[in-house]
Design a protein around this motif. Structure first.
Motif, PDB file in Angstrom:
ATOM      1  N   CYS A 180      -7.483 -10.354 -43.834  1.00 39.94           N
ATOM      2  CA  CYS A 180      -6.782 -11.304 -44.686  1.00 39.94           C
ATOM      3  C   CYS A 180      -5.302 -11.154 -44.451  1.00 39.94           C
ATOM      4  CB  CYS A 180      -7.285 -11.362 -46.093  1.00 39.94           C
ATOM      5  SG  CYS A 180      -9.129 -11.705 -46.320  1.00 39.94           S
ATOM      6  N   ALA A 181      -4.800 -10.440 -43.492  1.00 44.24           N
ATOM      7  CA  ALA A 181      -3.504  -9.961 -43.523  1.00 44.24           C
ATOM      8  C   ALA A 181      -2.556 -11.450 -43.358  1.00 44.24           C
ATOM      9  CB  ALA A 181      -3.064  -9.309 -42.346  1.00 44.24           C
ATOM     10  N   ASP A 182      -3.078 -12.487 -42.936  1.00 48.64           N
ATOM     11  CA  ASP A 182      -2.154 -13.728 -42.925  1.00 48.64           C
ATOM     12  C   ASP A 182      -2.061 -14.246 -44.234  1.00 48.64           C
ATOM     13  OD1 ASP A 182      -4.971 -14.687 -43.084  1.00 48.64           O
ATOM     14  OD2 ASP A 182      -4.819 -15.987 -41.278  1.00 48.64           O
ATOM     15  N   THR A 183      -2.778 -13.735 -45.348  1.00 49.02           N
ATOM     16  CA  THR A 183      -2.420 -14.183 -46.836  1.00 49.02           C
ATOM     17  C   THR A 183      -1.927 -12.810 -47.562  1.00 49.02           C
ATOM     18  OG1 THR A 183      -4.491 -15.760 -46.565  1.00 49.02           O
ATOM     19  CG2 THR A 183      -3.691 -15.238 -48.911  1.00 49.02           C
ATOM     20  N   PRO A 184      -0.672 -12.603 -47.595  1.00 48.46           N
ATOM     21  CA  PRO A 184      -0.136 -11.179 -47.828  1.00 48.46           C
ATOM     22  C   PRO A 184      -0.532 -10.845 -49.294  1.00 48.46           C
ATOM     23  CG  PRO A 184       1.719 -12.582 -46.850  1.00 48.46           C
ATOM     24  CD  PRO A 184       0.468 -13.490 -46.992  1.00 48.46           C
ATOM     25  N   ALA A 185      -0.720 -11.788 -50.213  1.00 50.21           N
ATOM     26  CA  ALA A 185      -1.134 -11.451 -51.403  1.00 50.21           C
ATOM     27  C   ALA A 185      -2.672 -10.996 -51.634  1.00 50.21           C
ATOM     28  CB  ALA A 185      -0.689 -12.483 -52.658  1.00 50.21           C
ATOM     29  N   HIS A 186      -3.351 -11.336 -50.625  1.00 47.12           N
ATOM     30  CA  HIS A 186      -4.937 -10.922 -50.800  1.00 47.12           C
ATOM     31  C   HIS A 186      -5.153  -9.496 -51.103  1.00 47.12           C
ATOM     32  CE1 HIS A 186      -9.005 -11.383 -49.933  1.00 47.12           C
ATOM     33  NE2 HIS A 186      -9.054 -12.661 -49.762  1.00 47.12           N
ATOM     34  N   PRO A 187      -6.175  -9.537 -52.146  1.00 46.54           N
ATOM     35  CA  PRO A 187      -6.313  -7.995 -52.370  1.00 46.54           C
ATOM     36  C   PRO A 187      -7.249  -7.260 -51.304  1.00 46.54           C
ATOM     37  CG  PRO A 187      -7.656  -9.561 -53.736  1.00 46.54           C
ATOM     38  CD  PRO A 187      -6.871 -10.282 -52.928  1.00 46.54           C
ATOM     39  N   MET A 188      -7.713  -7.992 -50.521  1.00 49.60           N
ATOM     40  CA  MET A 188      -8.279  -7.280 -49.509  1.00 49.60           C
ATOM     41  C   MET A 188      -7.580  -6.261 -48.710  1.00 49.60           C
ATOM     42  SD  MET A 188     -11.570  -7.066 -48.101  1.00 49.60           S
ATOM     43  CE  MET A 188     -12.635  -6.848 -46.849  1.00 49.60           C
ATOM     44  N   ASN A 189      -6.200  -6.765 -48.534  1.00 45.67           N
ATOM     45  CA  ASN A 189      -5.378  -5.887 -47.661  1.00 45.67           C
ATOM     46  C   ASN A 189      -5.271  -4.612 -47.982  1.00 45.67           C
ATOM     47  OD1 ASN A 189      -4.943  -8.357 -45.876  1.00 45.67           O
ATOM     48  ND2 ASN A 189      -3.275  -9.016 -47.540  1.00 45.67           N
ATOM     49  N   ARG A 190      -4.800  -4.341 -49.424  1.00 40.93           N
ATOM     50  CA  ARG A 190      -4.678  -3.181 -50.056  1.00 40.93           C
ATOM     51  C   ARG A 190      -6.153  -2.343 -50.067  1.00 40.93           C
ATOM     52  NH1 ARG A 190      -1.161   0.765 -50.501  1.00 40.93           N
ATOM     53  NH2 ARG A 190       0.022  -1.126 -50.674  1.00 40.93           N
ATOM     54  N   GLN A 191      -7.149  -2.817 -50.268  1.00 44.42           N
ATOM     55  CA  GLN A 191      -8.607  -2.144 -50.197  1.00 44.42           C
ATOM     56  C   GLN A 191      -8.754  -1.729 -48.898  1.00 44.42           C
ATOM     57  OE1 GLN A 191     -11.469  -4.968 -51.493  1.00 44.42           O
ATOM     58  NE2 GLN A 191     -10.370  -5.676 -53.244  1.00 44.42           N
ATOM     59  N   SER A 195      -9.039   2.552 -47.738  1.00 42.94           N
ATOM     60  CA  SER A 195     -10.308   2.884 -47.176  1.00 42.94           C
ATOM     61  C   SER A 195     -10.051   3.338 -45.708  1.00 42.94           C
ATOM     62  CB  SER A 195     -11.109   1.876 -46.793  1.00 42.94           C
ATOM     63  OG  SER A 195     -11.695   1.199 -48.247  1.00 42.94           O
ATOM     64  N   PHE A 196      -8.928   2.842 -44.953  1.00 41.41           N
ATOM     65  CA  PHE A 196      -8.275   3.419 -43.810  1.00 41.41           C
ATOM     66  C   PHE A 196      -7.813   4.357 -43.729  1.00 41.41           C
ATOM     67  CE2 PHE A 196      -5.637   2.986 -40.060  1.00 41.41           C
ATOM     68  CZ  PHE A 196      -6.491   3.047 -39.035  1.00 41.41           C
ATOM     69  N   GLN A 197      -7.021   4.676 -44.755  1.00 42.64           N
ATOM     70  CA  GLN A 197      -6.161   5.920 -44.820  1.00 42.64           C
ATOM     71  C   GLN A 197      -7.108   7.078 -45.107  1.00 42.64           C
ATOM     72  OE1 GLN A 197      -3.550   4.689 -47.791  1.00 42.64           O
ATOM     73  NE2 GLN A 197      -1.923   4.664 -46.504  1.00 42.64           N
ATOM     74  N   ALA A 198      -8.217   7.006 -45.767  1.00 43.41           N
ATOM     75  CA  ALA A 198      -9.152   8.066 -46.132  1.00 43.41           C
ATOM     76  C   ALA A 198      -9.977   8.715 -44.733  1.00 43.41           C
ATOM     77  CB  ALA A 198     -10.161   7.749 -47.322  1.00 43.41           C
ATOM     78  N   LEU A 199     -10.166   7.382 -44.113  1.00 40.97           N
ATOM     79  CA  LEU A 199     -10.971   7.991 -42.568  1.00 40.97           C
ATOM     80  C   LEU A 199      -9.970   8.512 -41.658  1.00 40.97           C
ATOM     81  CD1 LEU A 199     -13.178   4.637 -42.780  1.00 40.97           C
ATOM     82  CD2 LEU A 199     -13.870   6.883 -43.086  1.00 40.97           C
ATOM     83  N   CYS A 200      -8.908   8.016 -41.551  1.00 43.05           N
ATOM     84  CA  CYS A 200      -7.777   8.473 -40.798  1.00 43.05           C
ATOM     85  C   CYS A 200      -7.734  10.052 -41.134  1.00 43.05           C
ATOM     86  CB  CYS A 200      -6.915   7.879 -40.742  1.00 43.05           C
ATOM     87  SG  CYS A 200      -6.648   6.166 -40.066  1.00 43.05           S
TER      88      CYS A 200
END
Length: 391
Positions: A180-191, A195-200
């Motif tokens: 949902c990056a094309d909708t900057p305020a979408h909460p999915m972006n931060r979620q 998650s990605f940072q933990a796996l990296c």
């Protein structure tokens, strides 16, 4: 870059029904902007689907000259085409491995697979190529919310433990896709970022990549080590409900095959769309076989909801509406308001370009710019602009 492969020239201009002009200077300017926005991350380039329909060879060569060193494609055959234009680049293949036999393509082109599943992992461990002392280089796609391709978080953790012991694979890049990056305020972006940072963190020696074109505009932590601009390079607006900061790259024009008068009360095209006034039609030799979607047909055709009036072209300083249904090889435009002598057979009507932004045309067709660009057919004569000159 001073020449273009003759195969990229498209149809013979003496007989082509339309023209596609690709402004490589605008492409490079768009890449430069996205690279600046990506700082301190490195900007790669997504050139899958024949560089979004515009020609991977010329596009990649222009980006290499600008300093791009990483490219992403969907399939290994696309990777081989990129390798021809970028002999020293890192080339990643998103869609992974379909069979053990596929590994030979990766070896031939020194392509780096994006491993998306347990099957991919097993095939690459058994059949992957080694880069000197580096065993089986690869990228790992981890699932953070798209539920498309990608290793589950649990499988990613197991792999990190196993590979730390065996060293069978060399993950060079960990990546995921923002939904949902094309909708900057979408909460999915931060979620997804969390998650990605933990796996990296499980692969401290690998680079990370999360941001697509829209993700780059999120900035900050979303940039990671490598960004992956795609549609923005080709002139489309990557973020919803904002002014487009990108330069237009593709200009698509249709050639007029005939001008004809239709009296009020007459009908046009399939389905017999009625005309309500004496109408001058420009019949152009481009249709949905050339990527000008049938859903952009003129008013009164119940094919879309977003823009009920349908698509328009641009000629002689004015927008002219599509009238009736777009057919496989022909599109009709109402050019009555230009006057009886404004146009002649052989003139070109702009379908996409500076006057007809690709995002506006896509909306009129009830779709997105990605689909419109990648639908462009091989029947256009093709021209490339570089250094201000047509080459």
């Amino acid at each position: 870059m001073t020449s273009i492969d003759p195969q990229m020239r498209g149809a013979d201009p003496r007989v082509a029904g339309g023209r596609l002009t690709v402004d490589l200077d605008a492409l490079v300017a768009n890449y430069r902007q996205m690279a600046e926005r990506s700082t301190p991350a490195e900007a790669a380039a997504v050139v899958k689907a024949d560089a979004y329909g515009l020609g991977a060879g010329p596009v990649v060569a222009a980006l290499v000259a600008e300093g791009c060193r990483k490219f992403f494609v969907a399939l290994p055959e696309e990777g081989l085409a990129v390798r021809a234009a970028a002999p020293d680049a890192e080339i990643y293949v998103f869609n992974g491995l379909f069979s053990p036999e596929a590994a030979s393509f990766y070896r031939e082109g020194r392509l780096i697979p994006v491993l998306n599943s347990q099957t991919d992992l097993a095939i690459w461990e058994a059949h992957g190529w080694d880069d000197g002392d580096t065993p089986r280089p690869c990228a790992l796609h981890v699932e953070t919310g798209m539920n498309r391709l990608g290793l589950t978080p649990e499988r990613t953790r197991i792999l990190a433990q196993e590979n730390a012991l065996t060293g069978a694979l060399t993950p060079q890049l960990i990546l995921s896709h923002l939904a949902c990056a094309d909708t900057p305020a979408h909460p999915m972006n931060r979620q997804q970022l969390e998650s990605f940072q933990a796996l990296c963190a499980l692969f401290p020696d690998a680079e990370s990549s999360l941001a697509n074109s829209a993700g780059i505009f999120l900035g900050g932590e979303f940039l990671c080590d490598v960004t992956r601009p795609g549609v923005s390079l080709y002139g489309s607006n990557p973020v919803n409900d904002t002014e487009n900061p990108m330069q237009p790259v593709a200009t698509v024009q249709a050639r007029i095959a005939q001008l004809r008068q239709v009296p009020a009360g007459g009908t046009v095209s399939y389905g017999a769309t009625p005309v309500t006034r004496d109408t001058l039609l420009a019949v152009t030799a481009t249709g949905y076989a050339d990527g000008y979607h049938r859903s952009g047909s003129g008013a009164g055709v119940p094919l879309r909801n977003a823009v009920p009036q349908g698509a328009c072209g641009f000629v002689d300083g004015e927008r002219v509406p599509v009238i009736g249904r777009i057919t496989m090889d022909l599109t009709l435009f109402d050019v009555t308001d230009l006057g009886p002598d404004a146009l002649q057979v052989g003139d070109l009507i702009e379908l996409i370009g500076h006057n007809m932004p690709v995002d506006d045309v896509a909306m009129a067709c009830g779709t997105i710019s990605y689909e419109l660009l990648t639908s462009l057919g091989r029947r256009y004569e093709r021209h490339y602009v570089h250094g201000g000159d047509r080459i």
